[in-house]
Design a protein around this motif. Sequence first.
Motif, PDB file in Angstrom:
ATOM      1  N   LEU A   6      84.380  91.514  31.550  1.00 58.04           N
ATOM      2  CA  LEU A   6      82.970  91.796  30.918  1.00 58.04           C
ATOM      3  C   LEU A   6      82.154  90.660  32.155  1.00 58.04           C
ATOM      4  O   LEU A   6      82.614  89.603  32.375  1.00 58.04           O
ATOM      5  CB  LEU A   6      83.095  90.791  29.731  1.00 58.04           C
TER       6      LEU A   6
ATOM      7  N   TRP B   4      78.772  88.911  32.445  1.00 58.44           N
ATOM      8  CA  TRP B   4      77.692  88.476  31.617  1.00 58.44           C
ATOM      9  C   TRP B   4      76.877  87.358  32.325  1.00 58.44           C
ATOM     10  O   TRP B   4      77.201  86.789  33.247  1.00 58.44           O
ATOM     11  CB  TRP B   4      78.654  87.779  30.497  1.00 58.44           C
TER      12      TRP B   4
ATOM     13  N   SER C  25      75.710  94.839  23.860  1.00 59.22           N
ATOM     14  CA  SER C  25      75.688  93.805  22.885  1.00 59.22           C
ATOM     15  C   SER C  25      75.492  94.416  21.450  1.00 59.22           C
ATOM     16  O   SER C  25      75.327  95.501  21.421  1.00 59.22           O
ATOM     17  CB  SER C  25      74.429  93.100  23.131  1.00 59.22           C
TER      18      SER C  25
ATOM     19  N   TYR D 255      81.171  97.523  16.784  1.00 57.53           N
ATOM     20  CA  TYR D 255      82.161  96.717  17.824  1.00 57.53           C
ATOM     21  C   TYR D 255      83.495  96.836  17.477  1.00 57.53           C
ATOM     22  O   TYR D 255      84.318  96.703  18.271  1.00 57.53           O
ATOM     23  CB  TYR D 255      81.758  95.048  17.647  1.00 57.53           C
TER      24      TYR D 255
ATOM     25  N   SER E 107      76.671  92.289  30.137  1.00 54.02           N
ATOM     26  CA  SER E 107      75.929  91.985  29.026  1.00 54.02           C
ATOM     27  C   SER E 107      75.155  90.720  29.347  1.00 54.02           C
ATOM     28  O   SER E 107      75.663  89.989  30.313  1.00 54.02           O
ATOM     29  CB  SER E 107      76.853  91.695  27.826  1.00 54.02           C
TER      30      SER E 107
ATOM     31  N   ARG F 241      77.249  86.242  26.365  1.00 57.46           N
ATOM     32  CA  ARG F 241      78.679  85.754  26.685  1.00 57.46           C
ATOM     33  C   ARG F 241      79.638  86.362  25.622  1.00 57.46           C
ATOM     34  O   ARG F 241      80.911  86.949  26.013  1.00 57.46           O
ATOM     35  CB  ARG F 241      79.074  84.339  27.143  1.00 57.46           C
ATOM     36  N   HIS F 242      79.125  86.230  24.294  1.00 62.35           N
ATOM     37  CA  HIS F 242      80.148  86.573  23.368  1.00 62.35           C
ATOM     38  C   HIS F 242      79.645  88.109  22.720  1.00 62.35           C
ATOM     39  O   HIS F 242      80.093  88.424  21.648  1.00 62.35           O
ATOM     40  CB  HIS F 242      80.052  85.754  22.238  1.00 62.35           C
ATOM     41  N   LEU F 243      78.661  88.810  23.229  1.00 67.29           N
ATOM     42  CA  LEU F 243      78.185  90.130  23.091  1.00 67.29           C
ATOM     43  C   LEU F 243      77.442  89.941  21.856  1.00 67.29           C
ATOM     44  O   LEU F 243      76.800  91.296  21.236  1.00 67.29           O
ATOM     45  CB  LEU F 243      79.393  91.075  23.049  1.00 67.29           C
TER      46      LEU F 243
ATOM     47  N   SER G 265      85.006  89.520  22.837  1.00 66.73           N
ATOM     48  CA  SER G 265      84.678  89.173  24.068  1.00 66.73           C
ATOM     49  C   SER G 265      86.014  88.654  24.600  1.00 66.73           C
ATOM     50  O   SER G 265      86.497  88.727  25.733  1.00 66.73           O
ATOM     51  CB  SER G 265      83.753  88.184  24.399  1.00 66.73           C
TER      52      SER G 265
ATOM     53  N   TRP H 242      86.411  87.412  32.485  1.00 66.71           N
ATOM     54  CA  TRP H 242      85.006  87.060  32.185  1.00 66.71           C
ATOM     55  C   TRP H 242      84.405  86.516  33.500  1.00 66.71           C
ATOM     56  O   TRP H 242      84.736  85.694  34.249  1.00 66.71           O
ATOM     57  CB  TRP H 242      84.880  85.753  31.006  1.00 66.71           C
TER      58      TRP H 242
END
Length: 288
Positions: free
Chosen positions: A87, A89, A152, A160, A184, A187-189, A216, A222
């Motif tokens: 991911l 971000w 997102s 999701y 994205s 950070r946590h979508l 996430s 990350w």
Amino acid sequence: MMDSHDTQALLARIASALERLAPPPPPPADLSTADAFVWHPERAALWPVPRVSAIPLTLLHGIERQRDVLLENTRRFARGLPANNALLWGARGMGKSSLVKAIHAAVNEETRASGGVVLIEIHREDIRSLPTLMAVLREAGRRCLLFCDDLSFDAGESDYKSLKAVLEGGVEGRPANVLFYATSNRRHLLSRDMIENERSSALNPGEAVEEKVSLSDRFGLWLGFHHCDQQTYFAMVEGYAGAFGIPVDPETLKREAAEWAVTRGSRSGRVAWQFIQDLAGRHGVRIG
């Protein structure tokens, strides 16, 4: 009252009708025609992309750490070794999607003799079709880097859950020949409002929020992207100008680049690229 023969005939007709109504299983994907494809779920088809718009890795400045980590992860995947879904971000315009495409191009070129890696883009609105795409790719002959840009989720969405199943869960799990990269701004979508709404309305707020935030967590990597300072911005501009042979002296380049950033209200890789396009056009230099 029907006898057993009539019952069997009726059941056979019902079964035949259901088979006609049920969609046929998607055919195996032929990934030999291109190095990149776009997924179209309405036809369960992969459309080839003749030429990917990718910037060379050497021209991406200010994200060296992210580049090195993602490049090594992708190389491992290309060699058939364990690798993590990633991911990317953070700040807009700092090269998240450009990095994915540049790394795909570099690794695919390195491993072309052994089959290479194919890039497959899935649009955000098609995430719910991921299980179908996984079925298409499971028997594909090449290793597949699945890419979703600007991913997102907002309040009321349940797509999701399809992503969660593909990343880690599900009975079949993620095919060994597929790796998933997403970019994205979150950070946590999920939007902060979405998380707070879940917390305030759920019978068990902790569990409700955890289910969605844990999405996430299913990405093994990350990689954060942050706004760049002026020195990094100038390095981006100078790198582009030198690579494309734009005839401008360093002081003029910095002055005009700074003025351009002021008019845009920010400094980023995207702003640097937009400035270079304008500069190249004014100097009659072709790019690409």
